[in-house]
Design an enzyme around this catalytic site. Structure first.
Site, mmCIF file in Angstrom:
data_model
loop_
_atom_site.group_PDB
_atom_site.id
_atom_site.type_symbol
_atom_site.label_atom_id
_atom_site.label_comp_id
_atom_site.label_asym_id
_atom_site.label_seq_id
_atom_site.Cartn_x
_atom_site.Cartn_y
_atom_site.Cartn_z
ATOM 1 N NE ARG A 221 -112.032 -29.226 13.131
ATOM 2 C CZ ARG A 221 -111.305 -28.820 12.080
ATOM 3 N NH1 ARG A 221 -111.170 -29.606 11.044
ATOM 4 N NH2 ARG A 221 -110.700 -27.658 12.097
ATOM 5 N N PRO B 151 -119.407 -24.551 18.547
ATOM 6 C CG PRO B 151 -120.634 -26.444 19.141
ATOM 7 C CD PRO B 151 -120.471 -24.982 19.463
ATOM 8 C CB CYS C 141 -104.118 -30.478 -13.769
ATOM 9 S SG CYS C 141 -105.475 -31.017 -14.808
ATOM 10 C CE1 TYR D 171 -114.725 -24.551 9.218
ATOM 11 C CE2 TYR D 171 -114.180 -26.481 10.529
ATOM 12 C CZ TYR D 171 -114.606 -25.173 10.441
ATOM 13 O OH TYR D 171 -114.918 -24.484 11.596
ATOM 14 C CE1 TYR E 91 -106.279 -25.223 7.124
ATOM 15 C CE2 TYR E 91 -107.822 -26.905 6.363
ATOM 16 C CZ TYR E 91 -107.508 -25.570 6.582
ATOM 17 O OH TYR E 91 -108.416 -24.592 6.272
HETATM 18 N N1 LLP Z 1 -116.093 -19.602 16.214
HETATM 19 C C1 LLP Z 1 -115.284 -18.856 15.442
HETATM 20 C C2 LLP Z 1 -115.254 -17.416 15.625
HETATM 21 C C3 LLP Z 1 -114.517 -19.471 14.433
HETATM 22 O O1 LLP Z 1 -113.712 -18.730 13.686
HETATM 23 C C4 LLP Z 1 -114.586 -20.876 14.270
HETATM 24 C C5 LLP Z 1 -113.796 -21.544 13.226
HETATM 25 C C6 LLP Z 1 -115.454 -21.604 15.080
HETATM 26 C C7 LLP Z 1 -116.190 -20.936 16.055
HETATM 27 C C8 LLP Z 1 -115.645 -23.093 14.947
HETATM 28 O O2 LLP Z 1 -114.492 -23.796 15.192
HETATM 29 P P1 LLP Z 1 -114.525 -25.405 15.140
HETATM 30 O O3 LLP Z 1 -115.417 -25.879 16.270
HETATM 31 O O4 LLP Z 1 -115.058 -25.817 13.834
HETATM 32 O O5 LLP Z 1 -113.108 -25.805 15.351
HETATM 33 N N2 LLP Z 1 -110.946 -24.627 7.566
HETATM 34 C C9 LLP Z 1 -110.269 -25.144 8.731
HETATM 35 C C10 LLP Z 1 -110.960 -24.735 10.024
HETATM 36 C C11 LLP Z 1 -111.062 -23.238 10.191
HETATM 37 C C12 LLP Z 1 -111.796 -22.844 11.450
HETATM 38 C C13 LLP Z 1 -112.230 -21.430 11.371
HETATM 39 N N3 LLP Z 1 -112.952 -20.935 12.487
HETATM 40 C C14 LLP Z 1 -110.171 -26.666 8.623
HETATM 41 O O6 LLP Z 1 -110.643 -27.237 7.658
HETATM 42 O O7 LLP Z 1 -109.595 -27.300 9.501
#
Ligand code: LLP
Length: 385
Positions: free
Chosen positions: A281, A279, A347, A376, A320
């Site tokens: 986020r 996890p 800007c 993020y 997004y």
């Molecule tokens: N594992 C891998 C290999 C990943 O690429 C990611 C996220 C995670 C785990 C963690 O995923 P999460 O639990 O955070 O969903 N910048 C974007 C999110 C990009 C996620 C990239 N990979 C945003 O602000 O929504």
């Protein structure tokens, strides 16, 4: 103020006489000391979320469960230090993230290295330190082999070919995309790795997407990777959705962990195997609140409330279409009777943090709090303007 309006804030957020406090710290004092815009992070929430994941993993999988923080969500040494103290492993996706993890005290055995375009220097560092490498493409096998000593643990990132209901930029389970190995490529990779003297394949990795509300695609994806045969371990990735506004209904940590771990037991026969989750986020998003100062207010067809930050500290609305809420951090007890757009200082017209938030008659000099900004944001901050 009704507690319900603080649902996406850190657990210890409170309002006294109209003033927001986070973890016992008055936001006016924080703004005075650190200036604005300021990312405020509630340490208690980081620890509480980490414990929640660890508890759920232990309850559903016992001792062979691992929770790795996807450090890209909040690449900050102090946050990493806290998670390490709580017993989380860490996922890094670049030499930079590796550097932060090492600075926070992470040992090589506690680190998982990802990336779809690893550099030669990164592969050399992975091999030098003996970090588990998640192989993303067939080329990487020979490239890594040139650096590997006698033994190096690897996992295979596999694309299980499932659809997820999330923004296309963060969907990673479907077939035609830049990440991972197809199921056929994964079979070829297992064979090629088996013929090397150095590679120890410890398992299969998948990460099907981010900000996922639905557990069904995980089950489908786990069924797909089961077709690859039997492995010692599985890393099922991250992706649990978080609430950005009070309307969001997300699975709990317990529901998410139970859902994917039970599916792994059933479909992968993984009850006694090592299972990892990653996890990002969900560990950090709701621990963070961004503080801004209102610099100008224009009353036109809409009311434009301009703050001293914006897309340089949080580009998620632009990238997004992410929706955030906001609170008057010093007059939170007054009726929020004006619906406004909160714009940034950058800007371009698209620099809008939120376009329909109700605030008590906003004025220049107000302090605004935007919650659920722990994930993020810092990670994707820029030097714009
Ligand atoms: N594992 C891998 C290999 C990943 O690429 C990611 C996220 C995670 C785990 C963690 O995923 P999460 O639990 O955070 O969903 N910048 C974007 C999110 C990009 C996620 C990239 N990979 C945003 O602000 O929504």
């Amino acid at each position: 103020m009704a507690a319900a309006t603080l649902t996406v804030y850190p657990e210890a957020a409170s309002v006294h006489e109209g003033r927001l406090a986070i973890g016992g710290c008055d936001v006016i004092e924080l703004a005075r000391e650190f200036g604005t815009p300021a990312y405020v992070v509630a340490e208690d929430d980081l620890r509480a979320r980490a414990r929640e994941f660890l508890r759920a993993m232990a309850a559903h999988h016992g001792g062979r469960g691992e929770v790795a923080f996807a450090s890209k969500a909040f690449p900050c040494t102090e946050v990493l230090r806290i998670f390490r103290q709580e017993g989380l492993a860490v996922d890094v996706a670049s030499a930079g993230e590796l550097h932060l993890a090492r600075a926070a005290g992470y040992e090589p055995a506690e680190i998982i290295f990802h990336g779809n375009a690893k550099s030669e220097a990164e592969l050399a560092e992975i091999a030098r330190l003996g970090i588990t490498c998640v192989i993303d493409n067939l080329d990487e096998i020979d490239r890594l082999g040139r650096h590997a000593g006698e033994r190096l643990e690897v996992m295979l990132r596999v694309v299980p070919e499932v659809q997820t209901d999330t923004h296309h930029a963060v969907a990673t389970g479907h077939a035609d995309q830049k990440f991972g190995l197809t199921l056929d490529e994964a079979r070829a990779a297992v064979e090629r790795l088996g013929a090397t003297s150095w590679a120890l394949v410890t398992g299969i990795h998948m990460h099907i997407g981010s900000q996922l509300f639905d557990l069904a695609p995980y089950r489908e994806a786990i069924a797909a990777i089961a077709s690859l045969g039997d492995f010692d371990g599985y890393d099922l990735g991250g992706g649990l959705a978080v609430p950005y506004t009070a309307e969001h209904r997300t699975p709990s940590v317990e529901e998410w962990v139970a859902g994917i771990v039970d599916a792994a037991h059933e479909l992968l026969g993984a009850r006694a195997k090592k299972l990892t989750i990653e996890p990002g986020r969900a560990l950090v998003a709701n621990a963070g609140v961004t503080l801004y100062t209102v610099e100008s207010v224009k009353r036109r067809d809409s009311t434009w409330v301009a703050v001293d930050g914006g897309m340089s500290d949080n580009p998620r609305p632009q990238l997004y279409g992410a929706r955030y809420t906001a609170l008057s951090a010093t007059r939170a007890d007054e009726p929020a009777d004006e619906v406004v757009s909160v714009a940034g200082m950058h800007c371009e017209s698209g620099d809008v943090l939120t376009d329909d938030v109700a605030l008590p008659y906003p004025c220049r000099g107000d302090l605004l709090a935007v919650p659920a900004t722990g994930a993020y944001t810092l990670a994707m901050a820029s030097n714009y303007n």
